[in-house]
Design an enzyme around this catalytic site. Structure first.
Site, PDB file in Angstrom:
ATOM      1  N   ARG A   1       0.861  -1.193   0.000  1.00 19.45           N
ATOM      2  CA  ARG A   1       0.000   0.000   0.000  1.00 19.45           C
ATOM      3  C   ARG A   1       0.896   1.241   0.000  1.00 19.45           C
ATOM      4  NH1 ARG A   1      -4.086  -0.223   4.788  1.00 19.45           N
ATOM      5  NH2 ARG A   1      -5.099  -1.849   3.575  1.00 19.45           N
TER       6      ARG A   1
ATOM      7  N   ARG B   1      -2.597   6.454   9.790  1.00 22.45           N
ATOM      8  CA  ARG B   1      -2.647   5.975   8.404  1.00 22.45           C
ATOM      9  C   ARG B   1      -2.739   7.147   7.414  1.00 22.45           C
ATOM     10  NH1 ARG B   1      -4.372   0.633   8.043  1.00 22.45           N
ATOM     11  NH2 ARG B   1      -3.605  -0.540   9.829  1.00 22.45           N
TER      12      ARG B   1
ATOM     13  N   LYS C   1      -4.463   0.850  14.745  1.00 22.70           N
ATOM     14  CA  LYS C   1      -4.441   1.865  13.689  1.00 22.70           C
ATOM     15  C   LYS C   1      -5.146   3.146  14.140  1.00 22.70           C
ATOM     16  CE  LYS C   1      -6.732  -1.153  11.078  1.00 22.70           C
ATOM     17  NZ  LYS C   1      -7.521  -1.820  10.047  1.00 22.70           N
TER      18      LYS C   1
ATOM     19  N   LYS D   1      -6.876   6.809  12.352  1.00 29.07           N
ATOM     20  CA  LYS D   1      -7.239   7.361  11.039  1.00 29.07           C
ATOM     21  C   LYS D   1      -7.759   8.789  11.156  1.00 29.07           C
ATOM     22  CE  LYS D   1      -8.110   2.873   9.014  1.00 29.07           C
ATOM     23  NZ  LYS D   1      -9.074   1.978   8.365  1.00 29.07           N
TER      24      LYS D   1
ATOM     25  N   CYS E   1     -15.177  -3.363  -0.991  1.00 31.29           N
ATOM     26  CA  CYS E   1     -13.805  -3.596  -0.545  1.00 31.29           C
ATOM     27  C   CYS E   1     -13.163  -4.638  -1.465  1.00 31.29           C
ATOM     28  CB  CYS E   1     -13.801  -4.095   0.897  1.00 31.29           C
ATOM     29  SG  CYS E   1     -14.353  -5.800   1.036  1.00 31.29           S
TER      30      CYS E   1
ATOM     31  N   CYS F   1      -7.762 -10.871   0.119  1.00 30.31           N
ATOM     32  CA  CYS F   1      -7.905 -10.519   1.530  1.00 30.31           C
ATOM     33  C   CYS F   1      -8.052 -11.775   2.388  1.00 30.31           C
ATOM     34  CB  CYS F   1      -9.112  -9.617   1.737  1.00 30.31           C
ATOM     35  SG  CYS F   1      -9.301  -9.229   3.494  1.00 30.31           S
TER      36      CYS F   1
ATOM     37  N   CYS G   1     -16.514  -8.899   4.783  1.00 29.65           N
ATOM     38  CA  CYS G   1     -16.566  -9.257   6.211  1.00 29.65           C
ATOM     39  C   CYS G   1     -16.947  -8.020   6.997  1.00 29.65           C
ATOM     40  CB  CYS G   1     -15.222  -9.840   6.664  1.00 29.65           C
ATOM     41  SG  CYS G   1     -14.008  -8.591   7.132  1.00 29.65           S
TER      42      CYS G   1
ATOM     43  N   CYS H   1     -14.212  -2.168   5.513  1.00 31.11           N
ATOM     44  CA  CYS H   1     -13.235  -1.417   4.716  1.00 31.11           C
ATOM     45  C   CYS H   1     -13.858  -0.502   3.669  1.00 31.11           C
ATOM     46  CB  CYS H   1     -12.255  -2.380   4.057  1.00 31.11           C
ATOM     47  SG  CYS H   1     -11.296  -3.319   5.253  1.00 31.11           S
TER      48      CYS H   1
HETATM   49 FE1  SRM Z   1      -9.304  -2.318   5.781  1.00 28.12          FE
HETATM   50  C1  SRM Z   1      -7.988  -4.992   7.354  1.00 28.12           C
HETATM   51  C2  SRM Z   1      -8.327  -3.500   2.811  1.00 28.12           C
HETATM   52  C3  SRM Z   1      -9.994   0.682   4.392  1.00 28.12           C
HETATM   53  C4  SRM Z   1     -11.176  -1.502   8.518  1.00 28.12           C
HETATM   54  N1  SRM Z   1      -8.271  -3.938   5.202  1.00 28.12           N
HETATM   55  C5  SRM Z   1      -7.763  -4.906   6.013  1.00 28.12           C
HETATM   56  C6  SRM Z   1      -6.863  -5.862   5.232  1.00 28.12           C
HETATM   57  C7  SRM Z   1      -5.465  -5.333   5.288  1.00 28.12           C
HETATM   58  C8  SRM Z   1      -6.969  -7.346   5.621  1.00 28.12           C
HETATM   59  C9  SRM Z   1      -5.986  -7.872   6.634  1.00 28.12           C
HETATM   60  O1  SRM Z   1      -5.826  -7.286   7.723  1.00 28.12           O
HETATM   61  O2  SRM Z   1      -5.391  -8.901   6.332  1.00 28.12           O
HETATM   62  C10 SRM Z   1      -7.475  -5.671   3.806  1.00 28.12           C
HETATM   63  C11 SRM Z   1      -6.556  -5.977   2.632  1.00 28.12           C
HETATM   64  C12 SRM Z   1      -7.347  -6.522   1.478  1.00 28.12           C
HETATM   65  C13 SRM Z   1      -6.585  -6.668   0.225  1.00 28.12           C
HETATM   66  O3  SRM Z   1      -6.434  -7.815  -0.250  1.00 28.12           O
HETATM   67  O4  SRM Z   1      -6.157  -5.677  -0.346  1.00 28.12           O
HETATM   68  C14 SRM Z   1      -8.032  -4.285   3.919  1.00 28.12           C
HETATM   69  N2  SRM Z   1      -9.069  -1.518   3.975  1.00 28.12           N
HETATM   70  C15 SRM Z   1      -8.737  -2.206   2.850  1.00 28.12           C
HETATM   71  C16 SRM Z   1      -8.908  -1.352   1.616  1.00 28.12           C
HETATM   72  C17 SRM Z   1      -7.898  -1.639   0.518  1.00 28.12           C
HETATM   73  C18 SRM Z   1     -10.340  -1.535   1.102  1.00 28.12           C
HETATM   74  C19 SRM Z   1     -10.617  -1.059  -0.295  1.00 28.12           C
HETATM   75  O5  SRM Z   1     -11.239  -1.834  -0.992  1.00 28.12           O
HETATM   76  O6  SRM Z   1     -10.232   0.052  -0.670  1.00 28.12           O
HETATM   77  C20 SRM Z   1      -8.810   0.046   2.247  1.00 28.12           C
HETATM   78  C21 SRM Z   1      -7.396   0.549   2.322  1.00 28.12           C
HETATM   79  C22 SRM Z   1      -7.345   1.903   2.940  1.00 28.12           C
HETATM   80  C23 SRM Z   1      -6.017   2.581   2.894  1.00 28.12           C
HETATM   81  O7  SRM Z   1      -5.616   3.007   1.822  1.00 28.12           O
HETATM   82  O8  SRM Z   1      -5.404   2.742   3.951  1.00 28.12           O
HETATM   83  C24 SRM Z   1      -9.322  -0.252   3.649  1.00 28.12           C
HETATM   84  N3  SRM Z   1     -10.312  -0.664   6.388  1.00 28.12           N
HETATM   85  C25 SRM Z   1     -10.580   0.426   5.613  1.00 28.12           C
HETATM   86  C26 SRM Z   1     -11.602   1.218   6.224  1.00 28.12           C
HETATM   87  C27 SRM Z   1     -12.230   2.475   5.642  1.00 28.12           C
HETATM   88  C28 SRM Z   1     -11.545   3.715   6.085  1.00 28.12           C
HETATM   89  O9  SRM Z   1     -10.488   3.664   6.719  1.00 28.12           O
HETATM   90  O10 SRM Z   1     -12.069   4.790   5.803  1.00 28.12           O
HETATM   91  C29 SRM Z   1     -11.944   0.593   7.407  1.00 28.12           C
HETATM   92  C30 SRM Z   1     -13.060   1.025   8.373  1.00 28.12           C
HETATM   93  C31 SRM Z   1     -12.721   2.225   9.165  1.00 28.12           C
HETATM   94  C32 SRM Z   1     -12.058   1.847  10.443  1.00 28.12           C
HETATM   95  O11 SRM Z   1     -10.857   1.599  10.430  1.00 28.12           O
HETATM   96  O12 SRM Z   1     -12.761   1.768  11.446  1.00 28.12           O
HETATM   97  C33 SRM Z   1     -11.124  -0.589   7.499  1.00 28.12           C
HETATM   98  N4  SRM Z   1      -9.504  -3.082   7.639  1.00 28.12           N
HETATM   99  C34 SRM Z   1     -10.366  -2.628   8.594  1.00 28.12           C
HETATM  100  C35 SRM Z   1     -10.311  -3.510   9.729  1.00 28.12           C
HETATM  101  C36 SRM Z   1     -11.134  -3.371  11.036  1.00 28.12           C
HETATM  102  C37 SRM Z   1     -10.507  -2.404  11.971  1.00 28.12           C
HETATM  103  C38 SRM Z   1     -11.210  -2.329  13.281  1.00 28.12           C
HETATM  104  O13 SRM Z   1     -11.065  -1.316  13.967  1.00 28.12           O
HETATM  105  O14 SRM Z   1     -11.899  -3.261  13.675  1.00 28.12           O
HETATM  106  C39 SRM Z   1      -9.398  -4.531   9.395  1.00 28.12           C
HETATM  107  C40 SRM Z   1      -8.992  -5.715  10.282  1.00 28.12           C
HETATM  108  C41 SRM Z   1      -7.922  -5.362  11.242  1.00 28.12           C
HETATM  109  O15 SRM Z   1      -7.392  -4.253  11.273  1.00 28.12           O
HETATM  110  O16 SRM Z   1      -7.606  -6.247  12.036  1.00 28.12           O
HETATM  111  C42 SRM Z   1      -8.917  -4.226   8.072  1.00 28.12           C
HETATM  112 FE1  SF4 Z   2     -11.041  -7.827   3.708  1.00 25.66          FE
HETATM  113 FE2  SF4 Z   2     -13.110  -7.563   5.310  1.00 25.66          FE
HETATM  114 FE3  SF4 Z   2     -11.679  -5.427   4.643  1.00 25.66          FE
HETATM  115 FE4  SF4 Z   2     -13.195  -6.553   2.841  1.00 25.66          FE
HETATM  116  S1  SF4 Z   2     -13.922  -5.595   4.740  1.00 25.66           S
HETATM  117  S2  SF4 Z   2     -11.071  -5.947   2.530  1.00 25.66           S
HETATM  118  S3  SF4 Z   2     -13.101  -8.691   3.366  1.00 25.66           S
HETATM  119  S4  SF4 Z   2     -10.959  -7.098   5.842  1.00 25.66           S
END
Ligand code: SRM
Ligand code: SF4
Length: 573
Positions: free
Chosen positions: A76, A145, A214, A216, A435, A441, A480, A484
């Site tokens: 990323r 982030r 994290k 944000k 997402c 993922c 899930c 995201c």
């Molecule tokens: Fe996310 C984890 C993709 C924005 C909440 N997110 C992941 C991971 C890295 C999976 C992992 O931990 O193994 C995913 C990688 C998938 C892949 O194959 O690429 C992933 N998140 C993404 C992206 C690429 C989604 C997208 O389709 O664009 C976004 C990348 C953002 C960036 O450039 O930094 C992405 N993730 C978000 C958002 C939206 C936002 O930030 O505005 C959220 C919800 C907001 C928040 O953080 O509360 C988000 N991602 C999560 C979470 C749950 C965090 C939590 O507090 O519970 C995880 C799981 C974790 O962190 O353990 C996660």
């Molecule tokens: Fe992966 Fe769940 Fe985030 Fe989708 S919402 S990219 S399935 S961690």
């Protein structure tokens, strides 16, 4: 003073013994016997901006053939405020074709992702990203982030000022460890730790164990809430006086993620705690970040975001501790109004006479397909573009600051490469977001990016049957409950539960200021279509003029029996 935690989560221990994020990454990268990293390094790699993954489509087959999983990495790249130069675009495009899977992925946080990078190509890729003056440090991990900022610079001077602040905060909060430079950018290998001569590392803001989780941040410029400011740990809503920046309303405690079947986790909207001047932004950010560093839960990662710190201790406690750190108090919040949390498409003129072209990129995936050579088209555009490229918080693009004389050339390239899809796409599709999900993922339980376009097609047919073909409704899908694609802020949210199974959430506000509610659990596509079809029928006959779908469902009582999520507020102050 907070007592030290005695029951730290395993990741805390990995960070503590990592020597400022070094771990054994150098040895892991050099180990050619496996495509994977050593276990601890899979946690540390995130701080450097990459994740170990495996192609889940091939998992079962490789297991049967006694092969190790098809290990590959997602990198990323941070793009503060989503703004990159055409030169940076060209570099990312080149890396995607040389070392990744030939696609570029725009994320929901205005960053780039590269998928399918092999271990042996990580160093070249990360180094090339840094050569372009972007970087990957802190793109993931327990740190601040990528900082988001509204994408469309229609009020050019105001947007520039807000964006400059977003960049300033981003650099202020970037980790200082020299491990990143040492591992990825230098040729000399690991730093020599000779007694007496070693350069001591330090993290003045984070300390040696960084944050509990994290963190944000986002800057919104009303009337746009494209960044979904209420989904962030810390948010700044720009308040302007005749397009001159007066300061920001400060929001704290937002977050989307929750864990299936764990009611102690929930999405939460941020709350507005006051107003700060532009010159206070760095100090406010530092106060909130260090507060969370010191009081966030380091024993349970599912409970380690700022939203839980605030809910556990109360907003009054938070405010007092925040003001103590700031050495000041915030002024009263000022009025503001948001219109929507989506993107704008097509040409718009900024107030400085430059033009901005919003392009629709379905779910942020940029690839070459017959008739839609988006990757090649954007490469040709980047070679000629006199402006800049903005990644939007909804996974789309804006070709920004284009001189009027260049519009016709850009239009021709857009048309020639099928990048003008926004002209035909329905408002539903233009307000859809998914997402990544499968196959990369590791946490996905259901399809997302690969499936939403099809489902949207079927929902479009249902809407057209009710005469709603031109109605803008936000729809977001995730594989899930982690959230995201911020699905809990969509009028229709689909959250993956298992193969082909989704929880259906309904009723968020069109401007991203109200969470939706869980309407049905574990539904399949046919149920989703039937349920929505019925609701569209009711909406058409009973809606008030101009009423949005989510607002209607709430007003008409369809969501009365559906609990609002978590103990957090679902309407901002
Ligand atoms: Fe996310 C984890 C993709 C924005 C909440 N997110 C992941 C991971 C890295 C999976 C992992 O931990 O193994 C995913 C990688 C998938 C892949 O194959 O690429 C992933 N998140 C993404 C992206 C690429 C989604 C997208 O389709 O664009 C976004 C990348 C953002 C960036 O450039 O930094 C992405 N993730 C978000 C958002 C939206 C936002 O930030 O505005 C959220 C919800 C907001 C928040 O953080 O509360 C988000 N991602 C999560 C979470 C749950 C965090 C939590 O507090 O519970 C995880 C799981 C974790 O962190 O353990 C996660
Ligand atoms: Fe992966 Fe769940 Fe985030 Fe989708 S919402 S990219 S399935 S961690």
């Amino acid at each position: 003073m907070k007592k030290p935690d005695t029951n730290l989560s395993p990741v805390e221990r990995i960070k503590a013994r990592s020597d400022f994020l070094r771990g054994t990454l150098v040895a892991s990268l050099a180990d050619s016997a496996t495509g994977a990293l050593a276990e601890d390094d899979t946690q540390l790699s995130k701080f450097h901006g990459f994740y170990q993954q495996d192609n889940r489509d091939l998992r079962e087959d490789r297991r049967r053939r006694l092969l190790e999983p098809d290990y590959q990495f997602m990198i990323r790249a941070r793009v503060p405020g989503g703004v990159c130069t055409p030169g940076q675009w060209l570099k990312l495009d080149e890396i995607a074709r040389l070392w990744a899977n030939g696609t570029l992925r725009l994320t929901t946080r205005q960053a780039f992702q590269l998928h399918g990078v092999l271990k042996r190509d990580l160093k070249n890729s990360i180094r090339a990203i840094n050569d372009s003056l972007l970087d990957t440090i802190a793109a993931c991990g327990d740190v601040n982030r990528n900082v988001m900022s509204s994408a469309v610079p229609e009020h050019s001077a105001l947007h520039r000022e807000v964006h400059d602040l977003a960049r300033a905060v981003s650099s202020h909060l970037t980790p200082r460890t020299t491990a990143y430079h040492e591992i990825w950018l230098s040729d000399g290998g690991p730093r020599q730790r000779v007694a007496g001569s070693a350069v001591p590392d330090a993290e003045p803001l984070y300390g040696p164990v960084y944050l509990p989780r994290k963190f944000k941040m986002a800057f919104a410029v009303p009337p746009r809430n494209d960044v979904d400011v209420f989904a962030h740990d810390l948010g700044f809503i720009a308040i302007a006086d005749k397009n001159v920046l007066a300061g920001f309303n400060v929001t704290v405690g937002g977050g989307m993620g929750m864990t299936q079947a764990d009611p102690a986790t929930y999405p939460r909207l941020a709350e507005v705690i006051g107003f700060c001047k532009p010159e206070q932004v760095l100090a406010v950010s530092e106060a909130v970040l260090t507060l969370q560093r010191d009081y966030g839960d380091r024993t349970n990662r599912k409970h380690a975001r700022l939203k839980y710190t605030i809910d556990d201790r109360g907003l009054d406690w938070f405010r007092a501790e925040f003001e103590r750190r700031l050495g000041d108090s915030l002024a009263a919040a000022r009025p503001w109004e948001f219109s929507d949390n989506g993107d704008r498409y097509g040409w718009q003129e900024g107030d400085d006479g430059l033009w901005h072209l919003g392009l629709f990129i379905e779910n942020g995936r940029i690839a070459d397909h017959p008739g839609a050579e988006h990757l090649s088209g954007l490469r040709e555009i980047a070679k000629r573009l006199e402006g800049e490229i903005r990644l939007t918080p909804n996974q789309n693009l804006v070709l920004a600051n284009v001189p009027p004389a260049q519009r016709a050339d850009i239009d021709a390239l857009v048309r020639a490469h099928g990048l003008d899809g926004f002209r035909q796409a329905s408002p539903l599709r233009l307000h859809a977001m998914a997402c990544v999900g499968l196959p990369t993922c590791g946490l996905a339980m259901a399809e997302s990016e690969r499936y939403l376009p099809e489902l949207v097609g079927r929902i479009e047919a249902s809407m057209a049957g009710h005469g709603l073909g031109r109605e803008a409704i936000t729809i977001r899908m995730t594989g899930c409950p982690n959230g995201c694609a911020r699905p809990y802020l969509a009028e229709i949210g689909l959250v993956g539960k298992g193969p082909g199974l989704y929880d259906l959430f309904l009723g968020a506000a069109f401007d991203g200021a109200r969470l939706n509610r869980k309407y049905r659990e574990s539904v399949r596509e046919n149920d989703v279509l039937d349920l929505l079809d019925e609701l569209f029928g009711a909406f058409v006959s009973d809606r008030k003029t101009g009423e949005h779908f989510g607002d209607y469902l709430l007003r008409a009582g369809f969501l009365d029996d559906c609990a609002a999520p978590g103990p957090g507020r679902d309407v901002p102050l």
